[in-house]
Motif scaffolding. Structure first.
Motif, PDB file in Angstrom:
ATOM      1  N   THR A   1       0.837  -1.209   0.000  1.00 45.60           N
ATOM      2  CA  THR A   1       0.000   0.000   0.000  1.00 45.60           C
ATOM      3  C   THR A   1       0.870   1.257   0.000  1.00 45.60           C
ATOM      4  OG1 THR A   1      -0.173  -0.277   2.370  1.00 45.60           O
ATOM      5  CG2 THR A   1      -2.091  -0.934   1.089  1.00 45.60           C
ATOM      6  N   ASN A   2       1.971   1.223   0.770  1.00 37.97           N
ATOM      7  CA  ASN A   2       2.878   2.374   0.767  1.00 37.97           C
ATOM      8  C   ASN A   2       3.477   2.601  -0.613  1.00 37.97           C
ATOM      9  OD1 ASN A   2       2.492   2.930   3.433  1.00 37.97           O
ATOM     10  ND2 ASN A   2       4.404   2.033   4.159  1.00 37.97           N
ATOM     11  N   PHE A   3       3.842   1.502  -1.260  1.00 39.25           N
ATOM     12  CA  PHE A   3       4.438   1.588  -2.593  1.00 39.25           C
ATOM     13  C   PHE A   3       3.457   2.245  -3.570  1.00 39.25           C
ATOM     14  CE2 PHE A   3       5.230   0.033  -6.847  1.00 39.25           C
ATOM     15  CZ  PHE A   3       6.610   0.054  -6.985  1.00 39.25           C
ATOM     16  N   ILE A   4       2.210   1.775  -3.549  1.00 36.40           N
ATOM     17  CA  ILE A   4       1.204   2.297  -4.476  1.00 36.40           C
ATOM     18  C   ILE A   4       0.917   3.775  -4.181  1.00 36.40           C
ATOM     19  CG2 ILE A   4      -1.189   2.053  -5.287  1.00 36.40           C
ATOM     20  CD1 ILE A   4       0.681  -0.268  -6.109  1.00 36.40           C
ATOM     21  N   LYS A   5       0.873   4.114  -2.881  1.00 36.06           N
ATOM     22  CA  LYS A   5       0.647   5.520  -2.510  1.00 36.06           C
ATOM     23  C   LYS A   5       1.767   6.414  -3.041  1.00 36.06           C
ATOM     24  CE  LYS A   5      -2.085   6.475   1.551  1.00 36.06           C
ATOM     25  NZ  LYS A   5      -2.131   6.320   2.985  1.00 36.06           N
ATOM     26  N   ALA A   6       3.001   5.931  -2.842  1.00 33.95           N
ATOM     27  CA  ALA A   6       4.158   6.712  -3.296  1.00 33.95           C
ATOM     28  C   ALA A   6       4.125   6.866  -4.814  1.00 33.95           C
ATOM     29  CB  ALA A   6       5.450   6.028  -2.857  1.00 33.95           C
ATOM     30  N   LEU A   7       3.761   5.788  -5.499  1.00 36.04           N
ATOM     31  CA  LEU A   7       3.685   5.821  -6.968  1.00 36.04           C
ATOM     32  C   LEU A   7       2.609   6.819  -7.415  1.00 36.04           C
ATOM     33  CD1 LEU A   7       5.018   4.281  -9.375  1.00 36.04           C
ATOM     34  CD2 LEU A   7       3.061   2.756  -9.355  1.00 36.04           C
ATOM     35  N   ASP A   8       1.471   6.783  -6.737  1.00 38.06           N
ATOM     36  CA  ASP A   8       0.377   7.698  -7.087  1.00 38.06           C
ATOM     37  C   ASP A   8       0.738   9.159  -6.844  1.00 38.06           C
ATOM     38  OD1 ASP A   8      -1.179   5.634  -7.849  1.00 38.06           O
ATOM     39  OD2 ASP A   8      -2.457   5.584  -6.062  1.00 38.06           O
ATOM     40  N   SER A   9       1.530   9.398  -5.788  1.00 35.71           N
ATOM     41  CA  SER A   9       1.838  10.795  -5.451  1.00 35.71           C
ATOM     42  C   SER A   9       2.652  11.465  -6.555  1.00 35.71           C
ATOM     43  CB  SER A   9       2.613  10.865  -4.135  1.00 35.71           C
ATOM     44  OG  SER A   9       3.958  10.475  -4.332  1.00 35.71           O
ATOM     45  N   LEU A  10       3.239  10.664  -7.450  1.00 31.97           N
ATOM     46  CA  LEU A  10       4.039  11.238  -8.535  1.00 31.97           C
ATOM     47  C   LEU A  10       3.174  11.756  -9.681  1.00 31.97           C
ATOM     48  CD1 LEU A  10       6.904   8.583  -8.611  1.00 31.97           C
ATOM     49  CD2 LEU A  10       7.165  10.992  -8.023  1.00 31.97           C
ATOM     50  N   SER A  11       1.885  11.381  -9.698  1.00 32.80           N
ATOM     51  CA  SER A  11       0.998  11.886 -10.754  1.00 32.80           C
ATOM     52  C   SER A  11       0.470  13.251 -10.348  1.00 32.80           C
ATOM     53  CB  SER A  11      -0.193  10.951 -10.949  1.00 32.80           C
ATOM     54  OG  SER A  11       0.287   9.685 -11.298  1.00 32.80           O
ATOM     55  N   ARG A  12       0.382  14.171 -11.309  1.00 38.43           N
ATOM     56  CA  ARG A  12       0.027  15.534 -10.892  1.00 38.43           C
ATOM     57  C   ARG A  12      -1.422  15.669 -10.474  1.00 38.43           C
ATOM     58  NH1 ARG A  12      -0.453  18.702 -16.609  1.00 38.43           N
ATOM     59  NH2 ARG A  12      -0.056  16.915 -17.929  1.00 38.43           N
ATOM     60  N   GLY A  13      -2.234  14.646 -10.727  1.00 35.23           N
ATOM     61  CA  GLY A  13      -3.631  14.718 -10.289  1.00 35.23           C
ATOM     62  C   GLY A  13      -3.790  14.431  -8.804  1.00 35.23           C
ATOM     63  N   ASN A  14      -2.696  13.972  -8.154  1.00 35.64           N
ATOM     64  CA  ASN A  14      -2.828  13.527  -6.756  1.00 35.64           C
ATOM     65  C   ASN A  14      -2.116  14.450  -5.778  1.00 35.64           C
ATOM     66  OD1 ASN A  14      -4.339  11.248  -7.318  1.00 35.64           O
ATOM     67  ND2 ASN A  14      -2.515  10.056  -7.817  1.00 35.64           N
ATOM     68  N   LEU A  15      -2.450  15.724  -5.839  1.00 35.56           N
ATOM     69  CA  LEU A  15      -1.738  16.688  -4.987  1.00 35.56           C
ATOM     70  C   LEU A  15      -1.969  16.429  -3.494  1.00 35.56           C
ATOM     71  CD1 LEU A  15      -2.003  20.083  -6.875  1.00 35.56           C
ATOM     72  CD2 LEU A  15      -0.024  18.629  -6.563  1.00 35.56           C
ATOM     73  N   ASP A  16      -3.135  15.871  -3.149  1.00 31.83           N
ATOM     74  CA  ASP A  16      -3.385  15.614  -1.723  1.00 31.83           C
ATOM     75  C   ASP A  16      -2.401  14.584  -1.179  1.00 31.83           C
ATOM     76  OD1 ASP A  16      -4.572  13.891  -3.498  1.00 31.83           O
ATOM     77  OD2 ASP A  16      -6.157  13.255  -2.128  1.00 31.83           O
ATOM     78  N   LYS A  17      -2.111  13.544  -2.003  1.00 29.74           N
ATOM     79  CA  LYS A  17      -1.125  12.530  -1.556  1.00 29.74           C
ATOM     80  C   LYS A  17       0.263  13.164  -1.439  1.00 29.74           C
ATOM     81  CE  LYS A  17      -3.033   8.050  -2.677  1.00 29.74           C
ATOM     82  NZ  LYS A  17      -4.022   8.040  -3.744  1.00 29.74           N
ATOM     83  N   LEU A  18       0.578  14.043  -2.388  1.00 33.30           N
ATOM     84  CA  LEU A  18       1.892  14.692  -2.361  1.00 33.30           C
ATOM     85  C   LEU A  18       2.031  15.541  -1.087  1.00 33.30           C
ATOM     86  CD1 LEU A  18       4.566  15.432  -3.634  1.00 33.30           C
ATOM     87  CD2 LEU A  18       3.416  17.112  -5.056  1.00 33.30           C
ATOM     88  N   HIS A  19       0.973  16.281  -0.746  1.00 35.52           N
ATOM     89  CA  HIS A  19       1.033  17.112   0.469  1.00 35.52           C
ATOM     90  C   HIS A  19       1.146  16.245   1.730  1.00 35.52           C
ATOM     91  CE1 HIS A  19       0.749  21.093  -1.161  1.00 35.52           C
ATOM     92  NE2 HIS A  19      -0.239  20.726  -1.960  1.00 35.52           N
ATOM     93  N   GLN A  20       0.472  15.105   1.706  1.00 31.55           N
ATOM     94  CA  GLN A  20       0.601  14.162   2.825  1.00 31.55           C
ATOM     95  C   GLN A  20       2.063  13.696   2.934  1.00 31.55           C
ATOM     96  OE1 GLN A  20      -1.792  10.629   2.285  1.00 31.55           O
ATOM     97  NE2 GLN A  20      -0.943   9.689   4.129  1.00 31.55           N
ATOM     98  N   GLY A  21       2.673  13.427   1.765  1.00 30.12           N
ATOM     99  CA  GLY A  21       4.084  13.021   1.727  1.00 30.12           C
ATOM    100  C   GLY A  21       4.998  14.110   2.268  1.00 30.12           C
TER     101      GLY A  21
END
Length: 554
Positions: free
Chosen positions: A383-403
């Motif tokens: 799950t961490n891997f998938i989250k990290a992978l998703d945070s690299l897409s520009r549509g997922n700014l919320d995940k990036l901010h969480q990171g």
């Protein structure tokens, strides 16, 4: 080749691998290639994943894993299985280099691999079979004897030549495999592939930039290599982002723009306060010796020298006065030079999404690492891997901010641990290397059972130790760092890092040394990481293992 086939993607858990994976996924999407993605964090998972999928798949793509061992030996695949390996780990195993039928290495053409010549390390089977047909049909006994003597001499010569060849082969392989280091970032190699196929997009270019920045943040490549690769990417950036300035106003909200810039070497400062960033960046913290009272005083003097009010410095960067922000870089650089921090400026890239979101490449690296090694939520590793992978897409700014929030916690934890290790003299000189061991019960010790976090901690600690010690010999030593891995199983995780010197070539000899020390003492170790210089070890074997290392490296 891959159009009608399903492909299995095996991706290592590091930021460069994630970025390379994103580029490849985008390319697969363009060509409608079906694939399955499996994250692998070490050799055991790689072998398990291969065994589980080898019947359904003929094509395997390995990203940042697999190059530095004999793949065919480890995985024992069928003859029609094909591996595409894109891995920045060096040196590449010689069997992988010279096996053309089943292993295809993806490397940049100008990457110098220094591989030994084929004839120096492989002999054809025919040479090895001694001529056993030495029975001659000579009718005279004397003639037979003469033939026999010549034959004996010839055989003895052959044997001697073979022994000499084998000794030379061992020497050549030892020299070739002695040091572990990193080649061009895998994300850059993948971007190169996309560019050759004329399918490169701005998103892919950004991922290539983040992959390279990851190597720089993790201190895996030399400054020279970093600057060279930045130059290569800069040309692509101007090709993709050359809008006229007057069009600036017509930028749409969902548009992205990449820009080259000389930025400050301060971690996450645009998403933090300047004060926090100065305290938690290893470069500034080590240079100012912030773990000491004297260092804290120097920090106040540094801020005063810039003429920045404390109130401004301690509030969020976004809320600082615009008038201060405009000349901030120049002000900081000028004062930094006076305080002996001459390398506070670094060449990098930033990305703008629409109007208000701006991130620098290193922000993304820190955020992605923190998501990948997040210890807060218990759940399956993937799950961490998938989250990290998703945070690299520009549509997922919320995940990036969480990171980014997690990254701040991680950097604080690293800096506090460094300070406590130095203040309590936990870094000990063992002769040929420095050694530091984190005890069970240290704050944040769970975070440092993760490989990337432990490596970052080790590198920051060595930088700080070199700045704090007066002993000239100790400044040139490498460091071995150990931390509790799994208390129930009684294991520690150990990492070795090369000396912190200006001219360091970033080559690491600990991988081979760890193997030898483990063999000679029968220590129960697990060499499961793709980086050979990270191992797991039974806690009770630690002292004999270290003793063996000391005598091996002395």
């Amino acid at each position: 080749l891959l159009f009608l086939q399903r492909v299995l993607l095996l991706v290592a858990s590091d930021v460069d691998a994630l970025c390379a994976c994103k580029i490849l996924q985008a390319l697969f999407q363009c060509d409608h290639v079906q694939y399955t993605l499996v994250p692998v964090s070490g050799w055991q998972e790689l072998e398990t994943a291969f065994l589980e999928h080898k019947d359904q798949f003929k094509y395997f793509v390995l990203i940042n894993c697999g190059a530095n061992v004999d793949l065919l030996e480890i995985l024992q695949p069928e003859e029609d299985t094909l591996f595409f390996v894109c891995d920045s780990h060096r040196p590449i195993n010689v069997v992988n280099v010279y096996n053309d039928t089943q292993i295809k290495l993806l490397v940049k053409q100008d990457d110098d691999l220094d591989v030994p010549a084929y004839d120096d390390i492989f002999r054809d089977e025919e040479d090895e079979e001694e001529d056993s047909e030495n029975e001659s049909d000579g009718s005279e006994p004397s003639e037979k004897r003469r033939c026999f003597e010549e034959d004996v001499i010839e055989r003895t010569m052959k044997r001697r030549q073979r022994r000499e060849w084998e000794a030379r082969r061992r020497e050549i392989l030892f020299d070739y495999e002695q040091y572990e280091y990193h080649g061009t970032s895998s994300a850059m190699v993948m971007f190169d592939l996309a560019w050759i196929m004329s399918k490169d997009l701005n998103d892919m270019l950004w991922w290539a930039i983040v992959g390279l920045t990851d190597q720089w943040v993790q201190d895996k490549i030399t400054q020279m290599k970093y600057v060279t690769d930045i130059g290569i990417l800069q040309r692509h950036v101007s090709r993709h982002n050359h809008r006229n300035e007057d069009e600036e106003n017509s930028l749409s909200i969902d548009c992205m723009r990449i820009a080259f810039e000389y930025d400050l070497r301060l971690a996450l400062y645009q998403h933090w306060s300047l004060y926090e960033s100065l305290c938690n960046t290893s470069y500034t913290s080590a240079s100012l010796k912030l773990w000491s009272v004297q260092g804290q005083k120097r920090l106040q003097e540094f801020l005063a020298d810039m003429g920045l009010p404390l109130k401004q410095v301690k509030q969020k960067f976004n809320s600082m006065d615009m008038s201060l922000k405009e000349n901030l870089r120049e002000m900081i650089e000028e004062s930094a030079n006076k305080f002996g921090m001459k390398d506070l400026r670094v060449q990098t890239f930033s990305i703008h999404f629409g109007f208000k979101n701006k991130f620098s490449a290193s922000d993304i690296v820190y955020a992605t690492v923190s998501l990948m090694e997040n210890i807060e939520k218990e759940g399956p590793e993937t799950t961490n891997f998938i989250k990290a992978l998703d945070s690299l897409s520009r549509g997922n700014l919320d995940k990036l901010h969480q990171g980014l929030d997690l990254a701040k916690k991680q950097l604080r934890a690293i800096q506090q641990t460094v300070a406590s290790c130095i203040c309590t003299n936990l870094v000990i000189s063992q002769g040929p290397f420095l050694y530091c061991c984190l005890m069970e019960g240290t704050p944040d010790v769970k975070l440092f059972s993760k490989p990337v976090s432990l490596c970052l901690l080790s590198k920051y600690l060595l930088k700080s130790f070199v700045c704090s010690t007066k002993n000239k010999r100790c400044k040139l030593l490498p460091l071995i760092m150990a931390g509790p891995m799994d208390v129930e199983r009684g294991t520690v995780i150990m990492v070795g890092i090369p000396p912190e010197t200006e001219s360091s070539d970033k080559k690491n000899f600990f991988g081979r040394a760890f193997e030898k020390a483990a063999d000679s003492t029968n220590s129960r170790t697990l060499h499961n990481h793709f980086d050979m210089s990270i191992i797991e070890l039974k806690t009770e074997d630690r002292s004999k293992f270290l003793d063996a290392l000391i005598s091996l490296l002395s």
